[in-house]
Design a protein around this motif. Sequence first.
Motif, PDB file in Angstrom:
ATOM      1  N   LYS A  85    -173.267  -9.147 152.752  1.00 54.99           N
ATOM      2  CA  LYS A  85    -173.538 -10.489 153.253  1.00 54.99           C
ATOM      3  C   LYS A  85    -175.028 -10.864 153.230  1.00 54.99           C
ATOM      4  N   LEU A  86    -175.892  -9.939 152.865  1.00 63.03           N
ATOM      5  CA  LEU A  86    -177.318 -10.218 152.802  1.00 63.03           C
ATOM      6  C   LEU A  86    -177.617 -11.074 151.562  1.00 63.03           C
ATOM      7  N   ILE A  87    -178.171 -12.242 151.763  1.00 62.88           N
ATOM      8  CA  ILE A  87    -178.529 -13.172 150.688  1.00 62.88           C
ATOM      9  C   ILE A  87    -177.324 -13.446 149.782  1.00 62.88           C
ATOM     10  N   PHE A  88    -176.158 -13.649 150.369  1.00 62.03           N
ATOM     11  CA  PHE A  88    -174.934 -13.929 149.628  1.00 62.03           C
ATOM     12  C   PHE A  88    -174.944 -15.378 149.162  1.00 62.03           C
ATOM     13  N   LYS A 101    -159.690 -14.612 148.807  1.00 68.45           N
ATOM     14  CA  LYS A 101    -160.001 -14.612 150.234  1.00 68.45           C
ATOM     15  C   LYS A 101    -161.516 -14.625 150.448  1.00 68.45           C
ATOM     16  N   PHE A 102    -161.945 -15.550 151.310  1.00 64.70           N
ATOM     17  CA  PHE A 102    -163.348 -15.642 151.712  1.00 64.70           C
ATOM     18  C   PHE A 102    -163.448 -15.517 153.227  1.00 64.70           C
ATOM     19  N   TYR A 103    -162.508 -14.842 153.828  1.00 67.59           N
ATOM     20  CA  TYR A 103    -162.370 -14.753 155.278  1.00 67.59           C
ATOM     21  C   TYR A 103    -163.695 -14.392 155.965  1.00 67.59           C
ATOM     22  N   ALA A 104    -164.113 -15.243 156.896  1.00 73.64           N
ATOM     23  CA  ALA A 104    -165.249 -15.022 157.798  1.00 73.64           C
ATOM     24  C   ALA A 104    -166.604 -14.866 157.105  1.00 73.64           C
ATOM     25  N   LEU A 105    -166.735 -15.349 155.883  1.00 80.87           N
ATOM     26  CA  LEU A 105    -168.035 -15.288 155.200  1.00 80.87           C
ATOM     27  C   LEU A 105    -168.893 -16.490 155.567  1.00 80.87           C
ATOM     28  N   VAL A 120    -156.142 -20.400 148.919  1.00 85.35           N
ATOM     29  CA  VAL A 120    -157.346 -19.605 149.190  1.00 85.35           C
ATOM     30  C   VAL A 120    -157.551 -19.515 150.704  1.00 85.35           C
ATOM     31  N   ASP A 121    -157.975 -18.360 151.170  1.00 83.92           N
ATOM     32  CA  ASP A 121    -158.190 -18.109 152.589  1.00 83.92           C
ATOM     33  C   ASP A 121    -159.656 -18.371 152.952  1.00 83.92           C
ATOM     34  N   PHE A 122    -159.885 -19.488 153.652  1.00 79.38           N
ATOM     35  CA  PHE A 122    -161.205 -19.821 154.179  1.00 79.38           C
ATOM     36  C   PHE A 122    -161.215 -19.681 155.705  1.00 79.38           C
ATOM     37  N   MET A 123    -160.267 -18.928 156.263  1.00 78.39           N
ATOM     38  CA  MET A 123    -160.189 -18.785 157.721  1.00 78.39           C
ATOM     39  C   MET A 123    -161.492 -18.213 158.281  1.00 78.39           C
ATOM     40  N   ALA A 124    -161.983 -18.843 159.346  1.00 79.96           N
ATOM     41  CA  ALA A 124    -163.189 -18.401 160.060  1.00 79.96           C
ATOM     42  C   ALA A 124    -164.434 -18.348 159.162  1.00 79.96           C
ATOM     43  N   THR A 125    -164.409 -19.068 158.060  1.00 81.78           N
ATOM     44  CA  THR A 125    -165.523 -19.087 157.109  1.00 81.78           C
ATOM     45  C   THR A 125    -166.494 -20.203 157.478  1.00 81.78           C
ATOM     46  N   ASP A 126    -167.783 -19.957 157.322  1.00 84.98           N
ATOM     47  CA  ASP A 126    -168.790 -20.992 157.528  1.00 84.98           C
ATOM     48  C   ASP A 126    -168.971 -21.732 156.204  1.00 84.98           C
ATOM     49  N   LEU A 127    -168.409 -22.931 156.139  1.00 85.86           N
ATOM     50  CA  LEU A 127    -168.459 -23.763 154.934  1.00 85.86           C
ATOM     51  C   LEU A 127    -169.426 -24.940 155.106  1.00 85.86           C
ATOM     52  N   THR A 128    -170.407 -24.788 155.960  1.00 85.55           N
ATOM     53  CA  THR A 128    -171.365 -25.851 156.215  1.00 85.55           C
ATOM     54  C   THR A 128    -172.040 -26.294 154.912  1.00 85.55           C
ATOM     55  N   GLU A 129    -171.993 -27.596 154.674  1.00 82.79           N
ATOM     56  CA  GLU A 129    -172.619 -28.233 153.505  1.00 82.79           C
ATOM     57  C   GLU A 129    -172.066 -27.745 152.169  1.00 82.79           C
ATOM     58  N   VAL A 130    -170.864 -27.201 152.176  1.00 81.91           N
ATOM     59  CA  VAL A 130    -170.219 -26.804 150.913  1.00 81.91           C
ATOM     60  C   VAL A 130    -169.748 -28.064 150.196  1.00 81.91           C
ATOM     61  N   ILE A 131    -169.796 -28.037 148.889  1.00 80.98           N
ATOM     62  CA  ILE A 131    -169.297 -29.153 148.089  1.00 80.98           C
ATOM     63  C   ILE A 131    -168.041 -28.700 147.364  1.00 80.98           C
TER      64      ILE A 131
END
Length: 189
Positions: A85-88, A101-105, A120-131
């Motif tokens: 998760k570092l600089i992902f 699955k992108f769970y909790a990323l 696709v699994d975006f559960m608990a994922t931070d999608l802030t400002e995603v396009i």
Amino acid sequence: MTDYLLDIEYNGITYSDQEVNFKEFENCTFNHCNFSQCAFTAVTFIDCTFNYCIFNNTKINHVAFRTAFFNGCQIKEVNFAMVDKLIFEIHFTNCVLDFSKFYALKMKRTSFTNCSLIAVDFMATDLTEVIFDTCDLYRAEFDKAIANKTDFRTSTNYTIDPEKTKLKKAVFSLNGLKGLLSKHDIIVE
């Protein structure tokens, strides 16, 4: 010991399960490569581009994607939840990511352009400002996700429960409102 590979272009290679392990690729380009048999261990991709590659069912636990671009790739049933998760930072254009699955990323500012994101699994994922630009989000799961300032305007087939997903300043088209109201069994014409 990790092998360091810089500024190399790879074309049409089908990788075996352990072939890329313990390698760091920087500013490399992969064209028409197949990673489906890989079970990555201690692999790092920095500023790498993947063009028309296949990652279906690839095991990518503990892989670092530090700015990676995927163009026209098949990435079905891949679990990204255990990546480094570092600089992902990843971006997808014209890709099929169905059942991944992108769970909790933390995926802030990621772009998905003209992608299939079915189930696709975006559960608990931070999608802030995603396009999500012209994406098919049929049966994608957003439960407990943060989708603040996320752009859904040109995407279709999503169903999002605003009571279970943070959507502050998220952007939707008028046609997409039915995906926000479906749990209420309201008909939007």
